[in-house]
Design an enzyme around this catalytic site. Structure first.
Site, mmCIF file in Angstrom:
data_model
loop_
_atom_site.group_PDB
_atom_site.id
_atom_site.type_symbol
_atom_site.label_atom_id
_atom_site.label_comp_id
_atom_site.label_asym_id
_atom_site.label_seq_id
_atom_site.Cartn_x
_atom_site.Cartn_y
_atom_site.Cartn_z
ATOM 1 N N GLU A 151 -10.458 -7.390 15.822
ATOM 2 C CA GLU A 151 -11.077 -6.205 16.423
ATOM 3 C C GLU A 151 -11.309 -5.098 15.400
ATOM 4 O O GLU A 151 -12.125 -4.218 15.614
ATOM 5 C CB GLU A 151 -10.230 -5.674 17.580
ATOM 6 C CG GLU A 151 -8.746 -5.417 17.281
ATOM 7 C CD GLU A 151 -8.453 -4.261 16.356
ATOM 8 O OE1 GLU A 151 -9.116 -3.221 16.497
ATOM 9 O OE2 GLU A 151 -7.555 -4.396 15.490
ATOM 10 N N SER A 152 -10.571 -5.151 14.294
ATOM 11 C CA SER A 152 -10.616 -4.079 13.304
ATOM 12 C C SER A 152 -11.799 -4.222 12.354
ATOM 13 O O SER A 152 -11.669 -3.977 11.169
ATOM 14 C CB SER A 152 -9.305 -4.064 12.528
ATOM 15 O OG SER A 152 -9.031 -5.354 12.007
ATOM 16 N N ARG A 160 0.846 -1.201 0.000
ATOM 17 C CA ARG A 160 0.000 0.000 0.000
ATOM 18 C C ARG A 160 0.868 1.232 0.000
ATOM 19 O O ARG A 160 1.768 1.352 0.829
ATOM 20 C CB ARG A 160 -0.890 0.045 1.236
ATOM 21 C CG ARG A 160 -2.040 -0.884 1.102
ATOM 22 C CD ARG A 160 -2.986 -0.784 2.250
ATOM 23 N NE ARG A 160 -3.722 -2.029 2.289
ATOM 24 C CZ ARG A 160 -4.593 -2.373 3.203
ATOM 25 N NH1 ARG A 160 -4.853 -1.536 4.188
ATOM 26 N NH2 ARG A 160 -5.218 -3.516 3.142
ATOM 27 N N THR A 220 -2.037 -10.241 14.164
ATOM 28 C CA THR A 220 -2.923 -9.391 13.378
ATOM 29 C C THR A 220 -2.746 -9.656 11.888
ATOM 30 O O THR A 220 -1.623 -9.797 11.410
ATOM 31 C CB THR A 220 -2.598 -7.914 13.689
ATOM 32 O OG1 THR A 220 -2.952 -7.669 15.045
ATOM 33 C CG2 THR A 220 -3.359 -6.972 12.789
ATOM 34 N N ASP A 273 -12.987 -2.265 0.163
ATOM 35 C CA ASP A 273 -12.950 -3.495 -0.632
ATOM 36 C C ASP A 273 -13.934 -4.558 -0.146
ATOM 37 O O ASP A 273 -13.895 -5.699 -0.610
ATOM 38 C CB ASP A 273 -11.530 -4.063 -0.666
ATOM 39 C CG ASP A 273 -11.025 -4.440 0.724
ATOM 40 O OD1 ASP A 273 -11.447 -3.812 1.716
ATOM 41 O OD2 ASP A 273 -10.194 -5.361 0.814
ATOM 42 N N ARG A 278 -0.738 1.444 17.771
ATOM 43 C CA ARG A 278 -2.070 1.017 18.197
ATOM 44 C C ARG A 278 -1.958 0.465 19.616
ATOM 45 O O ARG A 278 -1.101 -0.388 19.898
ATOM 46 C CB ARG A 278 -2.607 -0.064 17.272
ATOM 47 C CG ARG A 278 -2.725 0.351 15.800
ATOM 48 C CD ARG A 278 -3.752 -0.537 15.100
ATOM 49 N NE ARG A 278 -3.709 -0.488 13.654
ATOM 50 C CZ ARG A 278 -4.224 0.493 12.910
ATOM 51 N NH1 ARG A 278 -4.788 1.538 13.490
ATOM 52 N NH2 ARG A 278 -4.171 0.436 11.597
ATOM 53 N N LYS A 290 -2.505 -6.683 -3.724
ATOM 54 C CA LYS A 290 -2.076 -7.852 -2.965
ATOM 55 C C LYS A 290 -2.304 -9.115 -3.775
ATOM 56 O O LYS A 290 -3.158 -9.154 -4.662
ATOM 57 C CB LYS A 290 -2.777 -7.933 -1.612
ATOM 58 C CG LYS A 290 -4.269 -8.065 -1.645
ATOM 59 C CD LYS A 290 -4.804 -8.125 -0.216
ATOM 60 C CE LYS A 290 -6.313 -8.183 -0.189
ATOM 61 N NZ LYS A 290 -6.841 -8.256 1.158
ATOM 62 N N ARG A 293 -14.592 -5.629 5.476
ATOM 63 C CA ARG A 293 -14.900 -5.271 6.870
ATOM 64 C C ARG A 293 -16.397 -5.081 7.059
ATOM 65 O O ARG A 293 -17.134 -4.891 6.087
ATOM 66 C CB ARG A 293 -14.192 -3.972 7.255
ATOM 67 C CG ARG A 293 -12.699 -4.087 7.217
ATOM 68 C CD ARG A 293 -12.047 -2.847 7.776
ATOM 69 N NE ARG A 293 -10.605 -3.038 7.802
ATOM 70 C CZ ARG A 293 -9.781 -2.410 8.613
ATOM 71 N NH1 ARG A 293 -10.245 -1.519 9.473
ATOM 72 N NH2 ARG A 293 -8.487 -2.642 8.579
HETATM 73 C C1 VG1 Z 1 -5.176 -3.358 10.018
HETATM 74 C C2 VG1 Z 1 -5.955 -4.079 11.087
HETATM 75 C C3 VG1 Z 1 -5.864 -5.582 10.864
HETATM 76 C C4 VG1 Z 1 -6.350 -5.923 9.450
HETATM 77 C C5 VG1 Z 1 -5.574 -5.117 8.443
HETATM 78 C C6 VG1 Z 1 -6.096 -5.316 7.019
HETATM 79 O O1 VG1 Z 1 -3.808 -3.694 10.111
HETATM 80 O O2 VG1 Z 1 -5.479 -3.759 12.361
HETATM 81 O O3 VG1 Z 1 -6.625 -6.235 11.836
HETATM 82 O O4 VG1 Z 1 -6.188 -7.288 9.184
HETATM 83 O O5 VG1 Z 1 -5.674 -3.717 8.741
HETATM 84 O O6 VG1 Z 1 -7.450 -5.037 6.919
HETATM 85 P P1 VG1 Z 1 -2.709 -2.772 10.849
HETATM 86 O O7 VG1 Z 1 -1.400 -3.468 10.605
HETATM 87 O O8 VG1 Z 1 -2.803 -1.415 10.246
HETATM 88 O O9 VG1 Z 1 -3.097 -2.725 12.276
HETATM 89 V V1 VG1 Z 1 -8.082 -4.488 5.457
HETATM 90 O O10 VG1 Z 1 -9.756 -4.281 5.547
HETATM 91 O O11 VG1 Z 1 -7.126 -3.188 5.212
HETATM 92 O O12 VG1 Z 1 -7.714 -5.752 4.400
HETATM 93 CO CO CO Z 2 -10.682 -4.098 3.692
#
Ligand code: VG1
Ligand code: CO
Length: 551
Positions: free
Chosen positions: A372-373, A30, A352, A287, A504, A134, A290
């Site tokens: 949790e996200s 990203r 995570t 996408d 975080r 990805k 979530r």
């Molecule tokens: C975040 C979330 C994690 C999730 C990831 C991708 O990662 O905390 O739980 O799997 O995003 O989600 P990070 O490393 O920023 O904490 V998504 O909807 O961007 O595929």
């Molecule tokens: Co997503």
């Protein structure tokens, strides 16, 4: 006319310089759009993926994206590169749109060599926003860490890439376009996805619930789920059109930050708190993987959501037999563990990132998992699945006749409530956040037994995960500190940002079954939050006295 080209395809080799910053994070590569617009930047990474996976000649590849700025350009480019690498068929959705769970499903259905997903998920889009890509493996799941590292290593050595010359592609015309031995197939993603959902949930019952006058609002935040929601909620379940908000996918998400959480989707919290709140309010991210679930006066926290799903699965036809086991990411609250314990099921704890659930799902060790996200999912795909989670809740409401607040209160009465909040501290200088984590890590051995702002530390460690399926180890996955009062603090750095760093801090406190369950989480966690600031010396390192966001 497509199909008129003669075999073999004309392939050219284009010279370029390697980029050395293409290491994938928590979920793919990203970067800011401007980074991706550097000469041959996307090409280099795609070439690295194709060389690393070396698909067999004639293989199928799924290619789709969340519709953000550069989506169609990226899909056309990947299609031409895939053809040059001997791929026989690329499958995409209409307009190049595929939600992440739908793409995962298609990879499995089409026995594809994998999928390339163009998304930066919940990150903002548009020319000044983010872009991402990805790779998902033939199982439909995100590339494991070892494969991501191999792709990164290959990218560092790319000096040229191959491109097939194809006539202009029509991503908006469903059906097959043949170019010699290569085929581009444009499919109706929402129809394929909706069919699978019909096999998992009781559509008749949900339609009846809506006919009875119950109200649903689904907000697609101008991202990829709009057409999926229209197909499922309006066409197949008969919900009125006003049930959908912001359903048209736009390259800049209409200015939304397509992250369904109480901060970025505050308008949905306001709607839930309105006297005329619909029975079910839901949203998904850029996408579509979530989900956010709300009912009158209440947000269902994702940590609770997955626990409620486990506790009530037998009410749903597709899940009557329950699950072999469940899993949650380490920072996710232990609400799921409490239900699993009562049901006598194993509950795995992973780092995570959804990729860590994939082996457990493939091996049949688990059937339900969550983060949790705002991520929840099951074994039907290898990605978390936003609309699936919304349908799970809709089916649950229809099957039980209960309201969301009623379901939640009963759940807490039975299992207690795990008050939970995540505090994000964003700093422009990533070094400051890294220094904080390094210092904490160095202090870990001395922490156990110490008193910290009113409670004794019982265990402090850097989480290391050993995958029970392939034995691989992932170290340094977050610092977790447990306290004698049954509270927990976790510190880790985000792996999805595109500038600076985000620390975080995950806060959790258990309120037992007979306790107070109707309080506000922030208030219930104020003491733990203070402890977290002191213990991590957050202000000292970041210069921030308050979190940038409380989620
Ligand atoms: C975040 C979330 C994690 C999730 C990831 C991708 O990662 O905390 O739980 O799997 O995003 O989600 P990070 O490393 O920023 O904490 V998504 O909807 O961007 O595929
Ligand atoms: Co997503």
């Amino acid at each position: 006319m497509p199909g008129a080209m003669s075999d073999p395809l004309q392939v050219s080799t284009i010279h370029c310089q390697p980029y050395r910053d293409q290491r994938p994070g928590t979920a793919g590569l990203r970067k800011k759009v401007e980074v991706f617009r550097q000469p041959h930047y996307l090409e280099t990474f795609v070439e690295a993926i194709l060389r690393t996976i070396a698909p067999p000649p004639g293989a199928t590849l799924i290619v789709g994206g969340d519709g953000r700025y550069l989506n169609e350009h990226g899909i056309e480019l990947i299609t031409r590169m895939a053809a040059a690498h001997g791929i026989g068929k690329v499958v995409t959705g209409i307009g190049g749109l595929l939600s992440t769970p739908a793409a995962s499903l298609l990879i499995r259905r089409q026995r594809a060599a994998g999928g390339l997903l163009l998304t930066a998920s919940h990150n903002p889009g548009g020319p000044s926003g983010d872009f991402g890509i990805k790779f998902n493996t033939p199982s439909g799941g995100q590339a494991p860490a070892s494969l991501s590292e191999a792709i990164f290593a290959t990218a560092c050595e790319i000096h040229d890439y191959r491109l097939a010359s194809l006539p202009p592609l029509d991503l908006h015309r469903p059906g097959r376009q043949r170019f010699g031995s290569f085929t581009l197939e444009v499919i109706d993603g929402p129809a394929v996805y909706a069919e699978l959902m019909e096999s998992l949930f009781d559509f008749e019952r949900m339609a009846a619930w809506l006919r009875d006058g119950h109200r649903l609002r689904f907000d697609a935040l101008h991202a990829v789920t709009g057409p999926y929601a229209e197909e499922i909620f309006c066409r197949r379940l008969g919900a009125p059109r006003e049930s959908l908000l912001h359903a048209e996918p736009l390259p800049d998400f209409g200015g939304f930050h397509p992250d369904p959480n109480p901060v970025d989707a505050a308008h949905l919290i306001a709607l839930a708190n309105d006297a005329a709140a619909p029975d079910l309010i839901a949203a998904s991210d850029g996408d579509g993987d979530r989900n956010m679930i709300l009912g009158p006066g209440m947000l269902v926290h994702p940590c609770d959501s997955v626990a409620v799903m486990l506790a009530n699965a037998q009410q749903l036809p597709g899940y009557r037999d329950g699950f072999p086991g469940v899993a949650r990411s380490m920072p996710t609250s232990r609400a799921l563990d409490a239900v699993a314990r009562e049901l006598g099921l194993p509950c795995y704890e992973t780092p995570t990132g959804w990729r860590y659930f994939c082996n457990l799902l493939d091996a049949g060790l688990i059937g339900l998992c969550g983060e949790e996200s705002f991520g929840t999912g099951a074994a039907h795909t290898r990605e978390k699945d936003g609309l699936w989670a919304v349908l799970f809740w809709l089916n649950l409401l229809a099957a039980t006749g209960r309201s969301i607040p009623d379901i939640m209160r009963r759940h807490w009465q039975r299992f207690g409530r795990h008050y939970y909040q995540r505090h994000d501290y964003h700093v422009d200088d990533a070094g400051r956040a890294e220094a904080l984590v390094a210092e904490l890590r160095a202090r870990l051995p001395a922490l156990a037994g110490q008193d910290c702002a009113g409670s004794r530390v019982t265990l402090a460690e850097d989480f290391c995960y050993r995958d029970p399926v392939d034995g691989s180890e992932s170290a340094q996955q977050g610092i977790r500190v447990f306290f004698a009062d049954d509270s927990r603090i976790v510190y880790r750095l985000s792996g999805t940002g595109t500038s600076g760093a985000t620390l975080r801090v995950y806060l959790e406190r258990h309120e037992p079954a007979a306790g107070r369950h109707d309080a506000e989480a922030g208030e219930q966690l104020a003491a733990v939050a203070k402890r977290a600031r002191l213990l991590g010396r957050i202000e000292h390192f970041t210069g921030l006295a308050e979190p940038s966001a409380r989620i």
